[in-house]
Write an enzyme that holds these catalytic residues in place. Sequence first.
Site, short mmCIF file in Angstrom:
data_model
loop_
_atom_site.label_atom_id
_atom_site.label_comp_id
_atom_site.label_asym_id
_atom_site.label_seq_id
_atom_site.Cartn_x
_atom_site.Cartn_y
_atom_site.Cartn_z
N LYS A 97 7.33 -4.23 -10.27
CA LYS A 97 7.19 -3.79 -11.67
C LYS A 97 6.79 -2.32 -11.73
O LYS A 97 7.40 -1.52 -12.44
CB LYS A 97 6.10 -4.67 -12.31
CG LYS A 97 6.01 -4.66 -13.78
CD LYS A 97 4.92 -5.63 -14.25
CE LYS A 97 5.20 -7.08 -13.88
NZ LYS A 97 4.19 -8.01 -14.41
N SER A 134 -2.01 0.63 -18.75
CA SER A 134 -3.15 0.67 -17.81
C SER A 134 -3.12 1.97 -17.01
O SER A 134 -4.17 2.56 -16.73
CB SER A 134 -3.07 -0.50 -16.84
OG SER A 134 -3.65 -1.64 -17.42
N LYS A 171 -3.05 -8.52 -7.17
CA LYS A 171 -3.38 -9.52 -8.19
C LYS A 171 -4.61 -10.26 -7.74
O LYS A 171 -4.84 -10.43 -6.54
CB LYS A 171 -2.23 -10.53 -8.35
CG LYS A 171 -2.24 -11.23 -9.68
CD LYS A 171 -1.67 -10.35 -10.76
CE LYS A 171 -1.66 -10.99 -12.12
NZ LYS A 171 -0.89 -10.16 -13.06
N HIS A 220 0.82 -1.21 0.00
CA HIS A 220 0.00 0.00 0.00
C HIS A 220 0.86 1.27 0.00
O HIS A 220 0.37 2.33 0.34
CB HIS A 220 -0.92 0.01 1.23
CG HIS A 220 -1.96 -1.05 1.19
ND1 HIS A 220 -1.74 -2.33 1.66
CD2 HIS A 220 -3.22 -1.04 0.70
CE1 HIS A 220 -2.84 -3.06 1.47
NE2 HIS A 220 -3.75 -2.31 0.89
N HIS A 221 2.14 1.14 -0.37
CA HIS A 221 2.98 2.35 -0.32
C HIS A 221 2.52 3.38 -1.35
O HIS A 221 2.84 4.55 -1.24
CB HIS A 221 4.46 2.00 -0.52
CG HIS A 221 4.82 1.68 -1.93
ND1 HIS A 221 4.44 0.51 -2.55
CD2 HIS A 221 5.51 2.38 -2.87
CE1 HIS A 221 4.88 0.51 -3.80
NE2 HIS A 221 5.53 1.65 -4.01
N ARG A 222 1.79 2.94 -2.36
CA ARG A 222 1.16 3.84 -3.33
C ARG A 222 -0.28 3.37 -3.50
O ARG A 222 -0.55 2.16 -3.44
CB ARG A 222 1.85 3.74 -4.69
CG ARG A 222 3.24 4.32 -4.73
CD ARG A 222 3.19 5.74 -5.26
NE ARG A 222 4.50 6.25 -5.55
CZ ARG A 222 5.25 6.95 -4.69
NH1 ARG A 222 4.81 7.18 -3.48
NH2 ARG A 222 6.43 7.41 -5.03
N LYS A 262 -2.77 -2.08 -8.04
CA LYS A 262 -3.03 -2.44 -9.44
C LYS A 262 -2.56 -3.84 -9.72
O LYS A 262 -1.51 -4.24 -9.23
CB LYS A 262 -2.25 -1.45 -10.32
CG LYS A 262 -2.60 -1.47 -11.76
CD LYS A 262 -3.66 -0.44 -12.07
CE LYS A 262 -4.24 -0.61 -13.44
NZ LYS A 262 -5.02 -1.83 -13.65
P1 NAD Z 1 -3.51 -15.47 -22.49
O1 NAD Z 1 -4.48 -16.25 -21.71
O2 NAD Z 1 -3.97 -14.48 -23.49
O3 NAD Z 1 -2.50 -16.44 -23.26
C1 NAD Z 1 -1.82 -17.49 -22.67
C2 NAD Z 1 -1.46 -18.44 -23.79
O4 NAD Z 1 -0.56 -19.42 -23.28
C3 NAD Z 1 -2.66 -19.17 -24.36
O5 NAD Z 1 -2.61 -19.12 -25.77
C4 NAD Z 1 -2.51 -20.58 -23.83
O6 NAD Z 1 -3.08 -21.56 -24.67
C5 NAD Z 1 -0.99 -20.69 -23.77
N1 NAD Z 1 -0.52 -21.74 -22.87
C6 NAD Z 1 -1.10 -22.21 -21.75
N2 NAD Z 1 -0.37 -23.19 -21.22
C7 NAD Z 1 0.70 -23.35 -22.02
C8 NAD Z 1 1.82 -24.22 -22.01
N3 NAD Z 1 1.98 -25.16 -21.07
N4 NAD Z 1 2.74 -24.10 -23.01
C9 NAD Z 1 2.59 -23.17 -23.98
N5 NAD Z 1 1.54 -22.33 -24.04
C10 NAD Z 1 0.61 -22.42 -23.08
O7 NAD Z 1 -2.55 -14.81 -21.39
P2 NAD Z 1 -1.65 -13.51 -21.54
O8 NAD Z 1 -2.44 -12.35 -21.08
O9 NAD Z 1 -0.99 -13.51 -22.87
O10 NAD Z 1 -0.56 -13.80 -20.40
C11 NAD Z 1 0.59 -14.59 -20.64
C12 NAD Z 1 1.61 -14.30 -19.55
O11 NAD Z 1 1.92 -12.90 -19.55
C13 NAD Z 1 1.14 -14.61 -18.12
O12 NAD Z 1 2.27 -15.03 -17.37
C14 NAD Z 1 0.67 -13.26 -17.60
O13 NAD Z 1 0.72 -13.17 -16.20
C15 NAD Z 1 1.71 -12.36 -18.25
N6 NAD Z 1 1.29 -10.96 -18.38
C16 NAD Z 1 0.16 -10.61 -19.05
C17 NAD Z 1 -0.19 -9.26 -19.15
C18 NAD Z 1 -1.38 -8.80 -19.95
O14 NAD Z 1 -1.52 -7.58 -20.12
N7 NAD Z 1 -2.22 -9.67 -20.47
C19 NAD Z 1 0.60 -8.28 -18.53
C20 NAD Z 1 1.76 -8.68 -17.86
C21 NAD Z 1 2.10 -10.01 -17.79
#
Ligand code: NAD
Length: 481
Positions: free
Chosen positions: A103, A372, A115, A73-75, A79
């Site tokens: 991050k 965001s 989260k 909660h420092h900010r 998010k």
């Molecule tokens: P998403 O659900 O859109 O896509 C995930 C993809 O990974 C899917 O196509 C799924 O089929 C595939 N997948 C699942 N298990 C798998 C495996 N064992 N091997 C290979 N592929 C596999 O999710 P996303 O939003 O693209 O998020 C992906 C990663 O990025 C996560 O770790 C998430 O926390 C991180 N992330 C996402 C965002 C965002 O804005 N969406 C921001 C920061 C970090």
Amino acid sequence: MATQEAKTVDNADELNMYKAVARQFEKAAPFVDADKGLLDQISACNNLYSFTFPVLVEGKVQMFEGWRAEHSHHRKPLKGGIRYSLHVDEDEVKALASLMTYKCALVNVPFGGSKGAVKCDPYRTPVEVLEKITRRYTFELAHKNFIGPGVNVPAPDMGTGEREMAWMVDTYSTIHHGELDAFACVTGKPVSQGGISGRTEATGRGVYYGIVEACARDDDMDRLGLSVGTEGKRVVVQGFGNVAYHAASILQKEGGAKIIGIGEYNGCLYNPDGIDIDALQEHRKKTGYIQGFPGCEEIEDPKACLEMDCDILVPAAIENQITSDNAARVKAKIVAEGANGPTTPSGEEILLSKGVMILPDIFLNAGGVTVSYFEWTKNISHMRFGRMAKRFEVGRDHRMLDLIESVTGKPLAADRREALASGPNEIDLVRSGLWNTMADAYDEMKEVMANKEGVNDLRTAAFVVAINKIATSYEQLGIFP
Ligand code: NAD
């Protein structure tokens, strides 16, 4: 046959993301000049709301588990995304919340980390059930003050997207009827529902800008035996979801990289001549799978992509992919972490000992939260970026071009004049702000590596930068005089 999000290594300790983030923090903490108690406060997860809720599915009551962790909660507000997955648990939510704190601090986004998650299968649950789950989850968060424009602002993560954010904002504004800033209660919304242009691509685009920054330094590229720039680099991407698709597509179209491999939960594609990413996306939309795309070798093992011979490997699917089991076989010179936590600490040690450059998740996937932040500021200011200045800038640019033409005596072609004096749209400003943010963060990490003896990798540097900023902000709050 592999199941979606399968976890294949048995070592539970190595695969516990919460412990992994704690190890990353502990590795960096000695390089930060801060009181031990303050460091403990920074690393601890402040709040965790864990709950169950019922949803009527085909006439029967089904119970779902949900979480929202508030790490720091420092900010304020806090998010962080909302994850829908069958494999999620409390430790994973806490770990992801803590990554959000570091991050945000690293990229100067003024939020604390949070989260949320619901244990459900986003791929096989009918849309109308997903809507019920999302609305009920939002209601539970609102009930306990875990959502709100000034309190806690969710966003998409794995298994959620614009659609879920639209349901969330609709539910929140129904509960908080008349609240002026209600649109700012979540980000990643459709543009028609108060979203911002460029949010959907933001994380993948940030991955691209981060890689561009890393590949721009000749000393680093010399050490890795690579040429400067992204042009012609052989890239393999794990995942073909939001982050992975956009990163791959932009690396190919804007960076001139060759995407030679793509991995999904049910197998990989390989083509040494390069895969047309946008055509593959069309194919996947039509068929539901990456398999069957012309011109590619198909490999059944979903993890095979991690070991393909390439310059840059972008794990952008799920956590715990590069581990003590397979790190020695990774051939990439750069591992660019699009996903959160794709490399375990033991996997990382092996990669670092081989001289691999790791672009850490808290840096590389920060594009999502950065945009965001832009969306949230747009929502609370109630005005689209560029609306006030555009016409003014177009007029000024035309006057400058008139002057240049009158001095040189050479009139510009109409299309050239149009390109030089079009003024920025919202998307141009978003991309400019994002690139600048990624470039500044990269410089800050490199500065720590240059000036702090013993900090030899980018993840430790990123944590040092982040922890320092959080410690300073606590000190300025007067909590630790
Ligand atoms: P998403 O659900 O859109 O896509 C995930 C993809 O990974 C899917 O196509 C799924 O089929 C595939 N997948 C699942 N298990 C798998 C495996 N064992 N091997 C290979 N592929 C596999 O999710 P996303 O939003 O693209 O998020 C992906 C990663 O990025 C996560 O770790 C998430 O926390 C991180 N992330 C996402 C965002 C965002 O804005 N969406 C921001 C920061 C970090």
